[in-house]
Write an enzyme that holds these catalytic residues in place. Structure first.
Site, PDB file in Angstrom:
ATOM      1  N   CYS A 143       9.215  -3.665  -2.051  1.00 36.47           N
ATOM      2  CA  CYS A 143       9.525  -2.235  -2.150  1.00 36.47           C
ATOM      3  C   CYS A 143       9.910  -1.647  -0.798  1.00 36.47           C
ATOM      4  O   CYS A 143      10.965  -1.046  -0.652  1.00 36.47           O
ATOM      5  CB  CYS A 143       8.334  -1.462  -2.713  1.00 36.47           C
ATOM      6  SG  CYS A 143       8.065  -1.808  -4.450  1.00 36.47           S
ATOM      7  N   HIS A 144       9.048  -1.830   0.210  1.00 35.30           N
ATOM      8  CA  HIS A 144       9.340  -1.215   1.504  1.00 35.30           C
ATOM      9  C   HIS A 144       9.127  -2.173   2.660  1.00 35.30           C
ATOM     10  O   HIS A 144       8.922  -1.768   3.797  1.00 35.30           O
ATOM     11  CB  HIS A 144       8.505   0.046   1.706  1.00 35.30           C
ATOM     12  CG  HIS A 144       8.666   1.028   0.592  1.00 35.30           C
ATOM     13  ND1 HIS A 144       7.795   1.077  -0.462  1.00 35.30           N
ATOM     14  CD2 HIS A 144       9.636   1.931   0.329  1.00 35.30           C
ATOM     15  CE1 HIS A 144       8.206   2.001  -1.312  1.00 35.30           C
ATOM     16  NE2 HIS A 144       9.327   2.527  -0.873  1.00 35.30           N
ATOM     17  N   GLY A 145       9.075  -3.500   2.346  1.00 39.52           N
ATOM     18  CA  GLY A 145       9.055  -4.508   3.401  1.00 39.52           C
ATOM     19  C   GLY A 145       7.762  -4.645   4.172  1.00 39.52           C
ATOM     20  O   GLY A 145       7.779  -4.627   5.403  1.00 39.52           O
TER      21      GLY A 145
END
Lengths: 169, 259, 419
Positions: A133-135
């Site tokens: 999703c956001h690393g």
């Protein structure tokens, strides 16, 4: 017209307002509390998982309280890698021993501590987990190493009922 | 104001009336002293525990209680078995669970979160085993019968030989409290049928009372907290009403009109 | 309407109020001149607002836990009663709240009938009120279906079948209402949707009801127009607010008694049996508040005419401002009307009583007589009375007695009796 002075500090009015406010609070609370987990949800049993067929280097995912739990039987390299990390290098310092009672078994909530996505297994820069999703990158102990997540992945309450069965919850 | 109150009172009394006269059958039910009636009514724990015993040993072979879970037995306001006792009770039942990893159903000992085990898989199976009659689920049975607890209590003790002139088909029994007097459930209770753990003598009357108390609790598991909260709420409302009354008098004293 | 122009004190208040006059509205509502002689029968408007809000709030909460599905509705209600935190309390408030709502609305309607509040210039208020009442009945009926007990199911079957009385298209309409060939899951889900919607329609109509009220202002027990606002009225806040509050608390005590001590007395035992399309309960009775109309329906031996009679009994109320030909509003000054009024009250109570009894023998006969009288009252007695009745002299203002000794005496006597 009456001569009586009625100002705001009048005891009668103050008492009426105060008692009324208590009642409003008492009425509002049930309307709020009803949204909390109900008795049947709270009583929901713990989950027992048979891990006898799980080989080293493999992970199974089970559902507990509606969330995924990763159960990974770690390889010796992974354990060594997890133990070798210096605490100063960690965003959320935690020893591997505190996360895996039996170093071979890592049991943790498979939920990224950033915003709740499910991280991917064996991905990312630290051979652990990677949240698409956001690393966020997690290491082989499920600790946050890089990315926006603030803390390590959570370890639920669990125990070995016998050599082959883990009871979560 | 007086006139107003009098009319209001009459109206309120009126609402309750037609139902009272309608739902109650003409027969006089047997009376007993229920501890859970009245403003401060509470369940008799001993009676609830004994009632549970009667249910398990007698009723549960035909009647389900699908809304009860074993955890309820340890909850406040109920029979209040200890958690350990409730766990042991749950574990004494075989519960079907699954499917497991192989896709098959399996049985395991019951847990607190499990619902009471049902005697029959479904309604059809229950009917097949009981000559076409479906033994109703008993979770809310007390509330589902016009006569409530008095009716159930009487019915359990109401078996008699049919008066002359009444012929009964096979599998039909005479009960003087049943609507129409014909019931498909045979008489279940006999003196000393169960052996109460607390040593109470298991007379038909005692067992009827205990199991009915248990059914009342299962239909209204929050009855005790309802009574407690009701007393607090109404006391509070009366106090606030008095305060508001005098505040109103004070405010209206600024104009000549009576309030 | 408040006659003075309201200007907020603060600069921001003024800026905001010029763009959205919320502060002006609040000022209008607090200063709204209310007749100072209103008695306690007038507090039921406020009580009804409270009832509506209570139903909406508890209803929203219940909808968070209720499942509108034929296989799960009954179970989900039991889940609310057993497991949801305070679920039993919220459901009992909602279920008994419906009865309380109707108790209050009947008092409100009969207050209006006694004091002639429906007469010019308040006809629109009255008609909006009748629409609200109709919607309340629809909401209550559909709400009663949702627990999916035996009474829910068979009540729904019987009431929807009323539409089959319509010639030619009746059967088609019933099938359309059901979404099938019997009351079933599609019926339940649409009833749930409508039950959720209607209260908000009612809320909107209540706003219109109050708006329409604030144009001519309140009627009052004497039934004459306000002559001098400064002398005959008090500002709504704090005078009426505190009085309504006091009455509301008294009402709440009765309400609380039902909720905490006899929560099921107004319901029917059969509704704790899950719906079974194969077995009809021995006696189907609607909730108490619909009984008078149910009695009218059953008293007519013809299917179509029974439905027509029942609906007419409600719609006839909408024509009341024109059926009542008397110029005098308050029954205080109408000695004959006063007597007919109490006969009507008794008549409706009797209809309610026989509505709960089996439709046979003496009960049926009583129901027929009472039904006939109901229509006689509105269609014959009221129009004729307006022309024939010798009314008492009315006072010049609500605070001043009438001129002349004898009538003054009559007024004083009557005031005592009806305040």
């Amino acid at each position: 017209m009456s001569e009586k002075k009625t100002n705001r500090r009048d005891f009668l009015f103050t008492a009426t307002y105060a008692v009324g406010a208590v009642g409003v609070g008492a009425v509002v609370w049930p309307m709020i509390d009803q949204m909390n987990p109900d008795a049947s949800v709270k009583a929901l049993a713990s989950t027992e998982v048979d891990v006898s067929s799980l080989n080293p280097g493999k992970t199974i995912t089970v559902l507990w309280r509606g969330k995924p739990v990763f159960i990974r039987r770690r390889t010796q390299e992974e354990i060594a890698e997890a133990k070798s990390v210096k605490l100063e290098d960690l965003k959320d310092p935690q020893k591997d021993e505190d996360r895996a009672k039996d170093p071979e078994w890592l049991v943790m909530l498979g939920v990224c501590t950033h915003l709740g996505c499910v991280p991917l297994d064996q991905k990312g820069d630290y051979n652990g987990w990677f949240c698409p999703c956001h690393g966020s990158h997690y290491d082989t102990s499920g600790r946050i190493r890089k990315g926006p997540a603030p803390t390590n992945m959570e370890i639920p309450k669990y125990e070995f009922v016998n050599a082959n069965t883990i009871k979560i919850g | 104001m007086k006139n107003f109150l009098r009319t209001l009172l009459l109206l309120i009394i009126f609402i309750g009336f037609p139902f009272k006269s309608y739902t109650a059958e003409k027969v006089e039910y047997l009376k007993t002293d229920w501890t859970f009636k009245g403003l401060f009514g509470k369940f008799d724990r001993g009676s609830l525990q004994r009632g549970y015993q009667v249910y398990t040993e007698v009723c549960s072979s035909c009647h389900s209680m699908k809304y009860l879970s074993y955890r309820n037995l340890a909850e406040k306001g109920g029979p209040e078995f200890t958690e350990a006792q409730a766990k042991a009770i749950a574990a004494s039942f075989e519960v079907t669970d699954g499917p497991n990893a192989d896709g098959e159903m399996f049985t395991r000992p019951g847990k607190l979160s499990d619902k009471f085990v049902k005697p029959y898989e479904n309604v059809k199976a229950a009917q097949a085993a009981n000559g076409g009659a479906y033994p109703p689920d008993m979770s809310v049975l007390v509330k589902a019968r016009g006569g409530g607890v008095d009716y159930i209590y009487s019915l359990l003790q109401g078996y008699e030989d049919p008066p002359s002139g009444i012929t009964l088909d096979d599998g039909v029994y005479y009960n003087k409290y049943m609507y129409g007097n014909k019931i498909k459930m045979p008489n279940q209770l006999s003196d000393g049928l169960v052996e109460y753990a607390d040593g109470t003598e298991a007379s038909i009357e005692q067992m009827s009372k205990d199991v009915t108390t248990f059914l009342m609790w299962s239909a209204e598991p929050h009855l005790e907290s309802r009574h407690k909260m009701g007393f607090k709420a109404i006391t509070y409302l009366i106090i606030l009403t008095i305060l508001v009354y005098f505040s109103m008098k004070r405010i209206w004293s600024r104009v000549e009109t009576e309030v | 309407m408040s006659d003075h122009e309201y200007t907020p004190k603060s600069k921001f208040g003024k800026w905001f109020n010029d763009r959205l006059p919320l502060l002006s509205l609040a000022s209008h509502l607090t200063d709204y001149p209310t007749p100072k002689n209103l008695n306690y029968w007038w507090t039921f408007g406020g009580i009804l607002t409270f009832c509506l809000i209570t139903q909406i709030v508890t209803g929203l909460v219940l909808a968070m836990h209720y499942i509108a599905h034929a296989d799960m509705a009954f179970d989900s209600v039991e889940h609310i009663m057993r497991d949801v935190n305070y679920g039993w309390l919220i459901r009992y408030i909602h279920a008994n709240g419906a009865s309380m709502f109707f108790l209050a609305v009947y008092i409100h309607i009969f207050r209006s009938l006694f004091y002639g509040s429906y007469k010019s210039p308040r006809e629109v208020i009255w008609i909006i009120g009748i629409i609200i009442y109709l919607l309340m009945m629809a909401a209550a009926f559909m709400g009663y279906v949702l627990p999916w007990g035996q009474m829910s199911f068979w009540g729904a079957t019987v009431i929807t079948n009323l539409f089959s009385a319509i010639p030619l298209v009746g059967e088609g309409i019933v099938t359309w209402l059901w979404g099938g060939y019997s009351v079933d899951n599609p019926t339940l889900t649409r009833f749930f949707t409508l039950h959720y919607l209607i209260p908000f329609l009612i809320l909107g109509l209540v706003v219109l009801h109050i708006w329409a009220l604030h144009v001519p202002g309140n009627n009052n027990p004497v039934g004459i127009d306000i002559q001098k606002p400064s002398k005959d009225t008090v500002p709504f806040h704090p005078y009426i607010v505190i009085k309504d509050g006091f009455a509301l608390l008294m009402f709440s005590i009765v309400f609380a008694f039902f909720v905490f001590y006899t929560p099921n007395i107004l319901g029917h035992a059969d509704n704790y049996i899950e719906a079974d399309p194969l077995v009809t309960p021995a006696h189907i009775v609607p909730e108490w508040y619909l009984l008078p109309f149910y009695a009218i329906l059953r008293s007519v031996p013809d299917k179509l005419l029974g439905v027509v009679a029942m609906l007419s009994a409600i719609f006839i109320l909408a024509a009341l401002p024109w059926l009542d030909t008397s110029k005098i509003r308050s029954a205080v000054f109408r000695p004959l009307y006063r007597q007919f009024y109490w006969i009507l009250v008794a008549d409706v109570l009797i209809l309610g009583y026989v509505g709960a009894m089996p439709a046979e023998g003496l009960y049926l006969l009583i129901a027929r007589v009472a039904t006939a009288y109901y229509f006689l009252h509105f269609l014959v007695i009221l129009p004729v009375l307006g022309f024939k009745e010798k009314t008492l002299p009315i006072p010049l203002s609500i605070t001043e007695p009438v001129l002349g000794g004898s009538s003054n005496f009559a007024l004083a006597k009557n005031k005592k009796k009806f305040e």
